[in-house]
Motif scaffolding. Structure first.
Motif, PDB file in Angstrom:
ATOM      1  N   LEU A   1      54.595  64.464  63.773  1.00 14.03           N
ATOM      2  CA  LEU A   1      54.068  63.118  63.593  1.00 14.03           C
ATOM      3  C   LEU A   1      55.087  62.286  62.826  1.00 14.03           C
ATOM      4  O   LEU A   1      55.505  62.652  61.725  1.00 14.03           O
ATOM      5  CB  LEU A   1      52.742  63.161  62.836  1.00 14.03           C
TER       6      LEU A   1
ATOM      7  N   GLU B   1      57.229  54.534  62.722  1.00 12.46           N
ATOM      8  CA  GLU B   1      58.032  53.684  63.609  1.00 12.46           C
ATOM      9  C   GLU B   1      59.528  53.866  63.402  1.00 12.46           C
ATOM     10  O   GLU B   1      60.330  53.476  64.254  1.00 12.46           O
ATOM     11  CB  GLU B   1      57.660  52.221  63.402  1.00 12.46           C
TER      12      GLU B   1
ATOM     13  N   ASN C   1      60.819  56.902  62.914  1.00 11.87           N
ATOM     14  CA  ASN C   1      61.041  58.311  63.276  1.00 11.87           C
ATOM     15  C   ASN C   1      60.995  59.246  62.078  1.00 11.87           C
ATOM     16  O   ASN C   1      61.456  60.383  62.158  1.00 11.87           O
ATOM     17  CB  ASN C   1      62.385  58.474  64.007  1.00 11.87           C
TER      18      ASN C   1
ATOM     19  N   THR D   1      58.360  64.884  69.452  1.00 13.47           N
ATOM     20  CA  THR D   1      57.336  64.014  68.860  1.00 13.47           C
ATOM     21  C   THR D   1      56.210  63.722  69.847  1.00 13.47           C
ATOM     22  O   THR D   1      55.191  63.146  69.456  1.00 13.47           O
ATOM     23  CB  THR D   1      57.945  62.684  68.399  1.00 13.47           C
ATOM     24  N   ASP D   2      56.408  64.065  71.114  1.00 11.49           N
ATOM     25  CA  ASP D   2      55.384  63.914  72.161  1.00 11.49           C
ATOM     26  C   ASP D   2      54.857  62.477  72.262  1.00 11.49           C
ATOM     27  O   ASP D   2      53.682  62.250  72.547  1.00 11.49           O
ATOM     28  CB  ASP D   2      54.214  64.872  71.918  1.00 11.49           C
ATOM     29  N   ARG D   3      55.745  61.509  72.060  1.00  5.08           N
ATOM     30  CA  ARG D   3      55.344  60.122  72.256  1.00  5.08           C
ATOM     31  C   ARG D   3      55.547  59.732  73.720  1.00  5.08           C
ATOM     32  O   ARG D   3      54.586  59.537  74.454  1.00  5.08           O
ATOM     33  CB  ARG D   3      56.139  59.194  71.321  1.00  5.08           C
TER      34      ARG D   3
ATOM     35  N   GLN E   1      57.857  61.310  76.796  1.00  2.00           N
ATOM     36  CA  GLN E   1      58.790  62.376  77.136  1.00  2.00           C
ATOM     37  C   GLN E   1      59.716  61.945  78.273  1.00  2.00           C
ATOM     38  O   GLN E   1      59.580  62.368  79.421  1.00  2.00           O
ATOM     39  CB  GLN E   1      58.030  63.654  77.501  1.00  2.00           C
TER      40      GLN E   1
ATOM     41  N   GLU F   1      65.776  56.431  70.786  1.00  2.83           N
ATOM     42  CA  GLU F   1      65.280  56.819  69.462  1.00  2.83           C
ATOM     43  C   GLU F   1      66.404  57.379  68.588  1.00  2.83           C
ATOM     44  O   GLU F   1      66.463  57.116  67.377  1.00  2.83           O
ATOM     45  CB  GLU F   1      64.151  57.845  69.601  1.00  2.83           C
TER      46      GLU F   1
ATOM     47  N   TYR G   1      58.525  50.236  72.805  1.00  4.06           N
ATOM     48  CA  TYR G   1      58.006  51.136  73.833  1.00  4.06           C
ATOM     49  C   TYR G   1      57.275  50.395  74.957  1.00  4.06           C
ATOM     50  O   TYR G   1      56.690  51.032  75.837  1.00  4.06           O
ATOM     51  CB  TYR G   1      57.069  52.169  73.202  1.00  4.06           C
TER      52      TYR G   1
END
Length: 449
Positions: free
Chosen positions: A288, A291, A293, A307-309, A311, A319, A337
């Motif tokens: 987790l 913004e 990182n 981070t599975d935001r 992929q 990033e 994003y």
């Protein structure tokens, strides 16, 4: 930069995001090391989008050779040699790995070919027992294909192994309904395999525009790819001859020579020591981050698939750039994003950016969808009945183009340029004012009325 630690930045994971962060931080003057336990380049270069796209190119020749006769070419009998393509693709991967390593070397980044784990907020333990310290630690370890926990699951393979097949199977079962499943369904089909795609849900590509994904399903069925929906896997049996008997709920067992698991990817955080040093993890073990990182431990950051935001390789790279510029370059940067373009390299390919029609229906007060459903010129002369479909979603209150989706030849190549217009907030009137480039498929984008 400070001499208190061995390094200003220690990166774990030398994929696209980790390499970008490392070389940019080094360019800003940081002392940087990067640890990679497998191969430099990460998923995209070594076992993901790059080798997969090369297989897509190879698969396209099956249809191109069929179409050639209608264009006057006497091709004759053609045979496909899988080992030739496989070995050439793996050779290209090796070349690209060398380029990535050269980038790190030129920026004087220390590359450590070992597994690295965290033993403190500023301390890293290497596989050989060495411990090093760093002011900042970046986790960029990516993700891995998920293999479900059910009897016989180990008899299947994942996208990691598919590029190393000894021989091309005759019958392939693919588990999943996402982009990886549909891409390999198209690849294996063009290589003359009988393909069955088995999905536990009701639809394929659920995050894509419904009309576009339905068109891919229709074309895939016409080609001879089979689909099984609402069919969870129960168990897999491996026979003495190496073939598989695959049991799925509510269906007769499937016979196959190969089972490919394409049911999702999970962050590579297990065994890194993140929990021990206080890094908060979320669903599927994802790190987790905020913004910027940054994780719950101020000295530890995370970027990319871990981070599975989102992929996607370009997102991980962006990033990594933002992280390095913010932390080491004195240029605070955050990733936007919104309006991320994406593609499915299926046969034919899909591409999209912005809102789908379903999202526009839910989020906008009023919208209008413009659709062009046509047969590409090449398909007409080739006698191929596949139709392309382009769709523009417009916010009627502002006339802004808020979504653009397409399926057809070269759709991803066309969408990249069109995504600039969507990102810039151009209006439908501005699309209409643009002269068409004729004869092209992309001219449909400015001709929809």
């Amino acid at each position: 930069m400070t001499k208190t630690y061995d390094y200003d930045l220690f990166v774990i994971g030398a994929g696209s995001g980790g390499v970008r962060a490392s070389r940019v931080a080094a360019a800003h003057g940081a002392r940087v090391a990067i640890a990679e336990e497998y191969r430099v380049g990460g998923t995209c270069v070594i076992r993901g989008c790059v080798p997969k796209k090369l297989l897509v190119y190879g698969a396209h020749f099956a249809e191109d050779l069929q179409d050639a006769a209608r264009f006057g070419w006497k091709v004759g009998k053609c045979d496909f040699d899988w080992p030739v393509l496989r070995d050439n693709v793996l050779g290209e991967v090796e070349r690209l790995e060398g380029i990535y390593q050269d980038i790190l070397d030129r920026h004087e980044v220390d590359t450590i070919p070992q597994r690295a784990t965290l033993t403190g907020p500023h301390e890293i333990a290497l596989a050989d027992g060495t411990k090093v310290t760093a002011a900042t630690i970046l986790i960029a370890t990516g993700a891995h294909p998920v293999v479900p926990k059910l009897p016989g699951a180990e008899h299947g393979i994942t996208s990691n192994e598919v590029f190393h097949l000894e021989r091309m199977p005759k019958r392939v079962v693919i588990a999943g309904g996402g982009y990886i499943a549909n891409e390999f369904a198209g690849i294996f089909h063009e290589f003359s395999c009988h393909v069955t795609l088995v999905n536990r849900g009701e639809v394929i590509l659920r995050h894509y525009d419904e009309q576009i994904r339905d068109r891919l399903l229709t074309i895939s069925l016409m080609k001879g790819i089979e689909f099984k929906f609402n069919a969870p896997f129960e168990k897999i049996e491996k026979r003495k001859d190496g073939t598989l008997k695959i049991h799925v709920s509510g269906q007769d067992p499937l016979e196959a020579d190969l089972l490919l698991w394409a049911v999702g990817r999970a962050p590579n955080t297990a065994g890194l020591g993140l929990e021990k040093v206080g890094v908060e993890l979320g669903k599927n073990g994802a790190i987790l981050v905020d913004e910027d990182n940054q994780s719950s431990v101020p000295s530890i950051y995370g970027i990319g698939d871990v981070t599975d935001r989102v992929q996607l390789t370009p997102v991980a790279i962006r990033e990594g750039q933002a992280f390095a510029d913010t932390v080491f370059g004195g240029k605070p940067t955050r990733v936007d994003y919104a309006h991320i373009p994406s593609a499915v390299f299926s046969h034919p390919p899909i591409a999209g950016v912005g809102m789908t029609e379903g999202e526009a229906r839910d989020k906008l007060g009023s919208y209008k969808a413009y659709v062009s459903d046509f047969r590409p010129m090449k398909n007409v002369l080739a006698g191929r009945n596949e139709r392309a479909l382009y769709k523009i979603i417009v916010d009627q209150e502002t006339d802004r183009v808020v979504g653009l989706h397409m399926i057809g030849p070269d759709a991803p190549e066309i969408l990249q340029a069109a995504a600039i217009a969507v990102k810039a907030g151009l209006t439908k009137a501005q699309f209409d004012d643009t002269l068409a480039l004729h004869p092209t498929m992309s001219e449909e984008l400015v001709l929809m009325r």
